[in-house]
Write an enzyme that holds these catalytic residues in place. Structure first.
Site, short mmCIF file in Angstrom:
data_model
loop_
_atom_site.label_atom_id
_atom_site.label_comp_id
_atom_site.label_asym_id
_atom_site.label_seq_id
_atom_site.Cartn_x
_atom_site.Cartn_y
_atom_site.Cartn_z
N TYR A 194 45.54 53.39 51.66
CA TYR A 194 44.79 52.66 50.32
C TYR A 194 43.22 51.18 51.18
CZ TYR A 194 43.87 50.72 46.04
OH TYR A 194 43.95 49.60 45.35
N SER A 214 43.93 40.28 41.97
CA SER A 214 43.44 41.50 40.94
C SER A 214 44.09 41.80 39.46
CB SER A 214 43.07 42.68 42.41
OG SER A 214 43.08 43.60 41.36
N GLN A 256 40.18 37.66 38.89
CA GLN A 256 39.56 38.98 38.88
C GLN A 256 39.63 40.18 37.58
OE1 GLN A 256 40.18 42.05 39.90
NE2 GLN A 256 38.65 43.19 38.97
N TYR A 301 38.74 43.11 35.27
CA TYR A 301 38.08 44.64 35.19
C TYR A 301 37.70 44.68 33.46
CZ TYR A 301 38.93 46.44 39.84
OH TYR A 301 38.72 46.65 41.70
N THR A 325 33.90 41.69 37.79
CA THR A 325 33.74 43.06 38.78
C THR A 325 32.92 43.99 37.53
OG1 THR A 325 35.60 42.11 40.34
CG2 THR A 325 35.05 44.51 40.17
N ARG A 346 37.90 58.34 46.96
CA ARG A 346 38.28 57.94 48.33
C ARG A 346 39.09 59.70 47.94
NH1 ARG A 346 40.59 52.23 45.37
NH2 ARG A 346 37.76 51.98 44.57
N LYS A 367 30.15 39.70 40.61
CA LYS A 367 30.75 40.09 41.15
C LYS A 367 30.45 42.08 41.80
CE LYS A 367 34.68 41.74 45.09
NZ LYS A 367 35.36 43.48 44.49
N HIS A 390 31.94 46.77 46.73
CA HIS A 390 33.08 46.93 46.53
C HIS A 390 33.86 47.28 48.10
CE1 HIS A 390 36.07 46.81 43.06
NE2 HIS A 390 36.89 47.62 43.79
N ARG A 436 34.20 51.01 48.79
CA ARG A 436 34.83 52.43 48.47
C ARG A 436 33.84 52.85 47.21
NH1 ARG A 436 40.07 50.31 50.01
NH2 ARG A 436 40.46 51.04 47.95
#
Ligand SMILES: Cc1cc2nc3c(=O)[nH]c(=O)nc-3n(C[C@H](O)[C@H](O)[C@H](O)COP(=O)(O)O)c2cc1C
Length: 407
Positions: free
Chosen positions: A28, A110, A131, A133, A159, A168, A255, A279, A282
């Protein structure tokens, strides 16, 4: 704490993490999206830059300390927000935050961490950054911001480059989930990591601490990707920044900026700093490396706000190169995750020591004594530093050099 001084490089920490962290979580971290071309470019493009070797400069007194969005730091390096760090090592976010606090650099928690904001606040001993989202449920986001304020977080990092999750392949193959699903295959695999399992069984923190029990209707989380697809808000636009700023009221860092036009808008909406970031390779595979975008973005911003970057930093030499290309400071993701997976808190501290010592020694050999004075003059012309060669002047002004950055 373990004696971790035998680790000489970030790559040695990575190799130890690969042995100690179950493959689902190691991969990951150590992966990019699709073909991973942007992930690779982030590091490869650092390798294309060369330093000027300078001699007979008195470097007996050197300084790495500076500030990041007004906070004193012992070096211009912060720990980047990384999801589910508490799966690299039990209580991972608490340990990394404490290592960063003791070292004197910012730790960024995060939104999708395992340890909660409150857990980290109780253990870190220094204000950390949070951070965010943007999710569809604005009531939940307002509540998260309020929790970050109550925990005395000293900056909010919003972000912008993950409103949909890049694919991924390794995560799909591994069936990534936190905690891992207890299938026979997973159980057989986890049995190969007894120390990891024992630590994980010894902590109650095994799922998304900021979310489970806080977001209405979220009681447990299976797949990261499914969950992100349901929760992350694809309608996010620049207009939403005001909404966040009004509720937050403190330092705001944007970010995920990778384009000159977006950097201009980020400045105009009143960010205190931007982080040039893809990122860690990613998200949009095929996007340029972050280091290659630094000079032109620095040129657009004219120093109007703090310019930070992340992506591909694996040594103190990379930190110096980023500063030379216009960064005020950098953030590291995988470098500290490798330390965390390898050795817990002591491994994160070792990661920071390695970066510091490499930065310090490289500055000395390049004839620079204060990290605040670093500019494009520490790099050689050639490759994408053509302007200086054209000018025939080793000390050409930074602006002129960065305008000619070509990769
Ligand atoms: C395992 C992992 C998880 C991440 N999770 C987040 C996240 O939750 N929020 C975020 O803004 N960035 C996240 N990122 C991106 C990092 O903040 C940072 O941009 C990136 O790691 C920098 O590249 P580097 O790993 O090469 O240093 C994550 C990166 C990794 C490797």
């Amino acid at each position: 704490m373990n004696d971790v001084r035998h680790y000489a490089t970030i790559d040695e920490l990575r190799l130890a993490a690969r042995r100690r962290v179950p493959r689902m979580f190691y991969e990951y971290a150590d992966a990019g999206s699709w073909t991973e071309s942007t992930y690779r470019a982030n590091s490869d493009d650092f390798a294309r830059l060369q330093f000027r070797q300078r001699v007979a400069v008195d470097f007996s007194r050197r300084n790495l300390a500076t500030t990041m969005v007004g906070e004193r730091v012992t070096m211009p390096v912060a720990l980047a927000p990384t999801g589910i760090a508490g799966m690299q090592h039990a209580d991972g976010e608490m340990l990394a935050a404490r290592a960063a606090a003791r070292f004197g650099v910012p730790f960024t928690l995060s939104t999708v961490s395992i340890c909660s904001i409150e857990d980290v606040a109780a253990h870190s001993g220094r204000p950390f950054w949070f951070q965010l989202y943007m999710m569809k449920d604005r009531g939940f986001i307002a509540d998260l911001i309020a929790r970050a304020k109550a925990a005395h977080c000293s900056a909010l990092v919003l972000t912008l480059d993950l409103q949909i999750q890049g694919q991924r392949h390794k995560d799909r193959r591994n069936g990534l989930s936190a905690p891992p699903r207890l299938t026979l295959r997973n159980l057989a695999h986890l049995a190969r990591y007894p120390r990891w399992c024992a630590r994980m069984l010894g902590t109650p923190r095994r799922t998304f601490g900021n979310i489970v029990g806080h977001a209405p209707g979220v009681t447990g989380i299976a797949s990261m990707a499914d969950w992100a697809a349901r929760q992350f808000d694809p309608t996010l636009t620049w207009r939403d920044i005001d909404w966040v700023r009004e509720r937050w009221g403190g330092k705001l860092v944007l970010k995920g900026i990778l384009d000159e036009e977006d950097a201009r808008i980020a400045r105009d909406v009143g960010a205190d700093a931007v982080i040039v970031s893809n990122h860690g390779g990613r998200q949009l595979d095929g996007a340029p490396s972050t280091i290659s975008m630094m000079p032109s973005i620095a040129d657009v911003l004219h120093g109007d706000l703090e310019l930070h970057m992340d992506g591909g930093i694996r040594s103190g030499q990379d930190v110096l190169k980023a500063l030379a290309c216009g960064a005020h400071a950098v953030h590291v993701g995988r470098a500290f995750l490798y330390g965390l997976g390898a050795e817990g808190e002591a491994g994160v501290t070792r990661c920071l020591e390695i970066l510091r010592d490499e930065l310090d020694m490289t500055m000395a050999l390049a004839g620079v004594t204060d990290v605040r004075d670093v500019d494009g003059a520490v790099l050689r012309a050639g490759g994408f530093m053509k302007a200086r060669a054209a000018a025939g002047d080793g000390a050409a002004p930074m602006r002129m050099q960065v305008a000619q950055f070509e990769l």
